[in-house]
Design an enzyme around this catalytic site. Structure first.
Site, mmCIF file in Angstrom:
data_model
loop_
_atom_site.group_PDB
_atom_site.id
_atom_site.type_symbol
_atom_site.label_atom_id
_atom_site.label_comp_id
_atom_site.label_asym_id
_atom_site.label_seq_id
_atom_site.Cartn_x
_atom_site.Cartn_y
_atom_site.Cartn_z
ATOM 1 N N ASP A 35 -51.954 -10.745 -3.557
ATOM 2 C CA ASP A 35 -51.942 -12.114 -4.087
ATOM 3 C C ASP A 35 -52.713 -13.079 -3.190
ATOM 4 O O ASP A 35 -52.188 -14.119 -2.760
ATOM 5 C CB ASP A 35 -50.505 -12.608 -4.265
ATOM 6 C CG ASP A 35 -49.624 -11.633 -5.020
ATOM 7 O OD1 ASP A 35 -50.158 -10.895 -5.866
ATOM 8 O OD2 ASP A 35 -48.401 -11.618 -4.772
ATOM 9 N N GLU A 206 -49.765 -12.729 -15.846
ATOM 10 C CA GLU A 206 -49.276 -13.413 -14.644
ATOM 11 C C GLU A 206 -50.448 -13.933 -13.831
ATOM 12 O O GLU A 206 -51.617 -13.714 -14.169
ATOM 13 C CB GLU A 206 -48.416 -12.471 -13.802
ATOM 14 C CG GLU A 206 -49.144 -11.248 -13.291
ATOM 15 C CD GLU A 206 -48.227 -10.289 -12.518
ATOM 16 O OE1 GLU A 206 -47.001 -10.392 -12.653
ATOM 17 O OE2 GLU A 206 -48.766 -9.439 -11.786
#
Length: 328
Positions: A35, A206
């Site tokens: 991420d 997402e």
């Protein structure tokens, strides 16, 4: 939904370029960094990634030497409470002269999808590695969810995230009154309705990331499918200049992933990206595995590559790759 994370780093450092070659870097730029996120301010690149139990920032003027930049922890998860576990997907934003970190968290006593949300920290110092980080609490989203981000269109600030709607994870957007307060109802602008978004046993969208086109067009990249699938990939939503971001009809979804696995270049499951601008050019940072079937482990490593633009104002994503690449 996301992953159970260890926080240990891989055993070796990413290779660095020669000192006389400052315009190239080597992907991945670190051996570990799920991420990933980069923002540039006054010639300094600030980098963050998922660390599991803390928030940490690296600062460098040369992304090719990101591995040389020490990681400074700016916040640690409390021992208990609603934001005590699964500290994921941090984003650092400069808003009206202040720094904000948005991060996903859940409760150590109930670390599941129903208890996930997005929290905000604020720092008024000019340097995000200094000053005091003030807890602005959890953003009051309509549903539990993950991966919050913020952006402006015109004079309005928006918040986008990935809430849980039944068995699906979707992309939703809301207006913001200030950097930690939503106003009005949320709008769901995308659902996992394509086959490629339903790999790995879950139907998931997402990690929304906003990118403004040179013509004023609006673009949101997102990650589709379960992160433990090798077919985890980036999709793209686009809206014409002048569109209302809150209207689902404004957004048009690319029919196929815009950045997907590339075994020929040793990249699997590329996803959860951020965008940043440097030198008048657009860049994407994303994580990826260097072999199949590695899942959602800390071995997911950050890659940085340039995004170019077509004549009709659409972003053109690179083939995901390892090795030497132009540097911001």
């Amino acid at each position: 939904m996301r992953r159970a994370l260890a926080v240990a780093l891989a055993c070796c450092a990413a290779p660095l370029i020669a000192a006389d070659d400052q315009r190239t870097l080597v992907n991945p730029v670190l051996p570990s960094g799920p991420d990933p996120w980069v923002v540039e301010e006054d010639g300094i690149f600030y980098y963050m990634s998922t660390r599991g139990n803390r928030l940490a920032i690296r600062a460098t003027r040369d992304l090719a030497r990101l591995a040389d930049a020490p990681e400074q922890v700016v916040w640690r998860a409390p021992a208990s409470g609603p934001n005590s576990a699964s500290i994921w997907a941090p984003e650092l934003h400069r808003i009206e002269g202040r720094w904000f970190i948005y991060y996903t968290a859940s409760d150590k006593a109930a670390d599941d999808d129903a208890h996930r949300g997005i929290w905000v920290l604020e720092n008024r110092a000019a340097d995000p590695l200094k000053g005091e980080w003030v807890d602005r609490g959890r953003i009051a989203t309509q549903r539990p969810g993950i991966d919050g981000t913020t952006f402006t269109v015109g004079n309005t600030r928006y918040f986008a995230y990935s809430p849980y709607v039944g068995p699906d994870s979707v992309i939703a957007i809301a207006r913001m009154e200030n950097p930690w307060t939503l106003v009005g109802k949320e709008a769901i602008i995308a659902r996992p309705d394509q086959a490629w978004e339903r790999q790995g046993g879950r139907q998931i969208l997402e990690g929304p990331a906003f990118l403004r086109g040179p013509d004023g067009g609006l673009h949101i990249a997102y990650s589709g499918s379960a992160c433990w699938s090798d077919d985890y990939a980036l999709g793209l939503l686009s809206a014409a200049p002048g569109s209302d971001p809150m209207k689902p009809a404004s957004w048009h979804k690319a029919p196929r992933p815009v950045l997907a696995k590339s075994p020929a270049t040793s990249v699997w499951a590329p996803g959860h990206n951020g965008f940043f601008t440097s030198g008048g050019r657009s860049w994407v940072i994303y994580h990826a595995n260097n072999a199949p079937k590695l899942g959602c482990s800390p071995r997911r490593a950050p890659h940085i590559q340039e995004v170019t633009w077509s004549k009709d104002g659409m972003p053109v994503f690179p083939v995901p790759a390892t090795g030497r690449a132009p540097a911001p």
